[in-house]
Scaffold this active site. Sequence first.
Site, mmCIF file in Angstrom:
data_model
loop_
_atom_site.group_PDB
_atom_site.id
_atom_site.type_symbol
_atom_site.label_atom_id
_atom_site.label_comp_id
_atom_site.label_asym_id
_atom_site.label_seq_id
_atom_site.Cartn_x
_atom_site.Cartn_y
_atom_site.Cartn_z
ATOM 1 N N LYS A 93 6.011 3.836 2.694
ATOM 2 C CA LYS A 93 5.604 2.426 2.799
ATOM 3 C C LYS A 93 6.668 1.458 2.296
ATOM 4 C CE LYS A 93 2.673 1.486 -1.242
ATOM 5 N NZ LYS A 93 1.507 0.683 -1.626
ATOM 6 N N ASP A 94 7.648 1.969 1.545
ATOM 7 C CA ASP A 94 8.747 1.107 1.097
ATOM 8 C C ASP A 94 9.901 1.053 2.097
ATOM 9 O OD1 ASP A 94 7.483 0.464 -1.303
ATOM 10 O OD2 ASP A 94 8.259 2.253 -2.296
ATOM 11 N N ARG A 144 -1.267 -7.866 0.500
ATOM 12 C CA ARG A 144 -2.284 -7.164 1.287
ATOM 13 C C ARG A 144 -3.538 -6.910 0.449
ATOM 14 N NH1 ARG A 144 -3.486 -1.934 1.045
ATOM 15 N NH2 ARG A 144 -1.748 -1.572 -0.371
ATOM 16 N N ARG A 162 4.471 -6.362 -12.139
ATOM 17 C CA ARG A 162 5.629 -5.652 -11.589
ATOM 18 C C ARG A 162 5.922 -4.454 -12.477
ATOM 19 N NH1 ARG A 162 9.584 -7.639 -8.785
ATOM 20 N NH2 ARG A 162 9.905 -5.408 -8.566
ATOM 21 N N ARG A 168 2.717 -0.306 -15.512
ATOM 22 C CA ARG A 168 1.530 -1.086 -15.128
ATOM 23 C C ARG A 168 0.296 -0.610 -15.883
ATOM 24 N NH1 ARG A 168 1.974 -2.782 -8.823
ATOM 25 N NH2 ARG A 168 4.180 -3.295 -8.933
ATOM 26 N N CYS A 255 7.948 -5.549 3.974
ATOM 27 C CA CYS A 255 7.128 -4.709 3.110
ATOM 28 C C CYS A 255 6.171 -5.562 2.297
ATOM 29 C CB CYS A 255 7.987 -3.808 2.233
ATOM 30 S SG CYS A 255 8.812 -4.663 0.900
HETATM 31 C C1 DPM Z 1 4.848 -1.771 -1.160
HETATM 32 C C2 DPM Z 1 3.743 -2.408 -1.722
HETATM 33 C C3 DPM Z 1 3.588 -1.872 -3.015
HETATM 34 C C4 DPM Z 1 4.634 -0.906 -3.199
HETATM 35 C C5 DPM Z 1 2.917 -3.451 -1.046
HETATM 36 C C6 DPM Z 1 1.514 -2.990 -0.645
HETATM 37 C C7 DPM Z 1 2.549 -2.243 -4.008
HETATM 38 C C8 DPM Z 1 2.901 -3.425 -4.843
HETATM 39 C C9 DPM Z 1 1.814 -3.809 -5.816
HETATM 40 C C10 DPM Z 1 5.404 -1.975 0.185
HETATM 41 N N1 DPM Z 1 5.391 -0.898 -2.065
HETATM 42 O O1 DPM Z 1 1.081 -1.843 -0.876
HETATM 43 O O2 DPM Z 1 0.772 -3.826 -0.063
HETATM 44 O O3 DPM Z 1 0.666 -3.333 -5.740
HETATM 45 O O4 DPM Z 1 2.086 -4.616 -6.704
HETATM 46 C C11 DPM Z 1 4.667 1.467 -4.067
HETATM 47 C C12 DPM Z 1 3.725 2.355 -4.653
HETATM 48 C C13 DPM Z 1 3.877 3.592 -3.986
HETATM 49 C C14 DPM Z 1 4.894 3.433 -3.047
HETATM 50 C C15 DPM Z 1 2.814 2.039 -5.766
HETATM 51 C C16 DPM Z 1 1.432 1.565 -5.358
HETATM 52 C C17 DPM Z 1 3.179 4.909 -4.249
HETATM 53 C C18 DPM Z 1 2.227 5.400 -3.180
HETATM 54 C C19 DPM Z 1 2.750 5.851 -1.854
HETATM 55 C C20 DPM Z 1 4.919 -0.016 -4.389
HETATM 56 N N2 DPM Z 1 5.375 2.158 -3.149
HETATM 57 O O5 DPM Z 1 1.199 1.026 -4.279
HETATM 58 O O6 DPM Z 1 0.517 1.748 -6.198
HETATM 59 O O7 DPM Z 1 3.580 6.776 -1.733
HETATM 60 O O8 DPM Z 1 2.253 5.305 -0.870
#
Ligand code: DPM
Length: 331
Positions: A93-94, A144, A162, A168, A255
């Site tokens: 997702k990143d 989102r 953040r 967190r 993203c």
């Molecule tokens: C992206 C978002 C977030 C991450 C935006 C979204 C969350 C940011 C937040 C694109 N990347 O989800 O709408 O909640 O402040 C991220 C996490 C993971 C990958 C952490 C999370 C782990 C889970 C995975 C941060 N990127 O979302 O809790 O592998 O999908």
Amino acid sequence: MTSPTGVNAPTIQASLRIASRRSQLAMVQTHWVRDALQQAHPGLEISIEAMATQGDKILDVALAKIGDKGLFTKELEAQMLVDRADIAVHSLKDLPTNLPDGLMLGCITKREDPADALVVHQRHREHTLATLPEGSVVGTSSLRRLAQLRHHYPHLRFKDVRGNVITRLEKLDGGDFDCLILAAAGLQRLGLGDRIHELIDPEISLHAVGQGALGIECRQGDTAVLERIAVLEHRPTALRCHAERAFLRQLEGGCQVPIGVNSRFAEPDASGELVLTGMVASLDGLRLIRDSVSGPAADPESIGEALAHRLRDQGAGQILEEIFAAVRPEA
Ligand code: DPM
């Protein structure tokens, strides 16, 4: 080793260099990839180079305001482009939907539960998301999550948070927030599944594109590397994620946009029809456009594109333009 001709062939010392972020979650994921590759290719010499990305360093600015695509991926990509790494391991997702010239998404691993999870401060352990008291503060920097939860629970308040998952949780336990919304997959991989208070129903909040899966990026046309990493590909996950990514790409979402999805196979054997649901919401949660499209799983991109067009027809483009104008960093 003796070759079929009876002549001793020189031993080719094959190696593979992995670039990774260095957060705890990134390292768990990268070690998983390394171990799976090592098991499939016992003679392969695998090394890991861990580094911080822009997204790890800038911690005092809301993610959406930084407004840069590839916040968590650029430094890793640079390593591959200058031939100091062969693959990069990302939370899918990143990984932006459009990659730099010369790089490609080499494979997609088996997805964990893609749902979002509610994690509460211990003073709320008797509550659910629906019963949290008026004015409870939700820690998230995901537009989102914010838009969808505001839509369903207008009595909640939101505060940016953040830092990595562990930081967190420390802030939550220290009393900065009443609850957090985090990806269930990240908590599970970190061995923190017991912090999941409730999995959020997709009727309330759709997950991010690619959530719960890993994307392995590599150099375009690097067939030796592509052949080695092919063992990591999980076809059903890949089909779903290709549909999800085509949807996001078609909406030109980065993203950090209030875009969510859910995908599933119509039949349990992961063949035939793929059903993709998607939504776009305004940041106040007042407008939320959601629809589904199904089609042959063999052509996932068409499903994602069709869904994007359908949401655009219902006004999603207008919502996204307003958001891009509002959060774009000052020139
Ligand atoms: C992206 C978002 C977030 C991450 C935006 C979204 C969350 C940011 C937040 C694109 N990347 O989800 O709408 O909640 O402040 C991220 C996490 C993971 C990958 C952490 C999370 C782990 C889970 C995975 C941060 N990127 O979302 O809790 O592998 O999908």
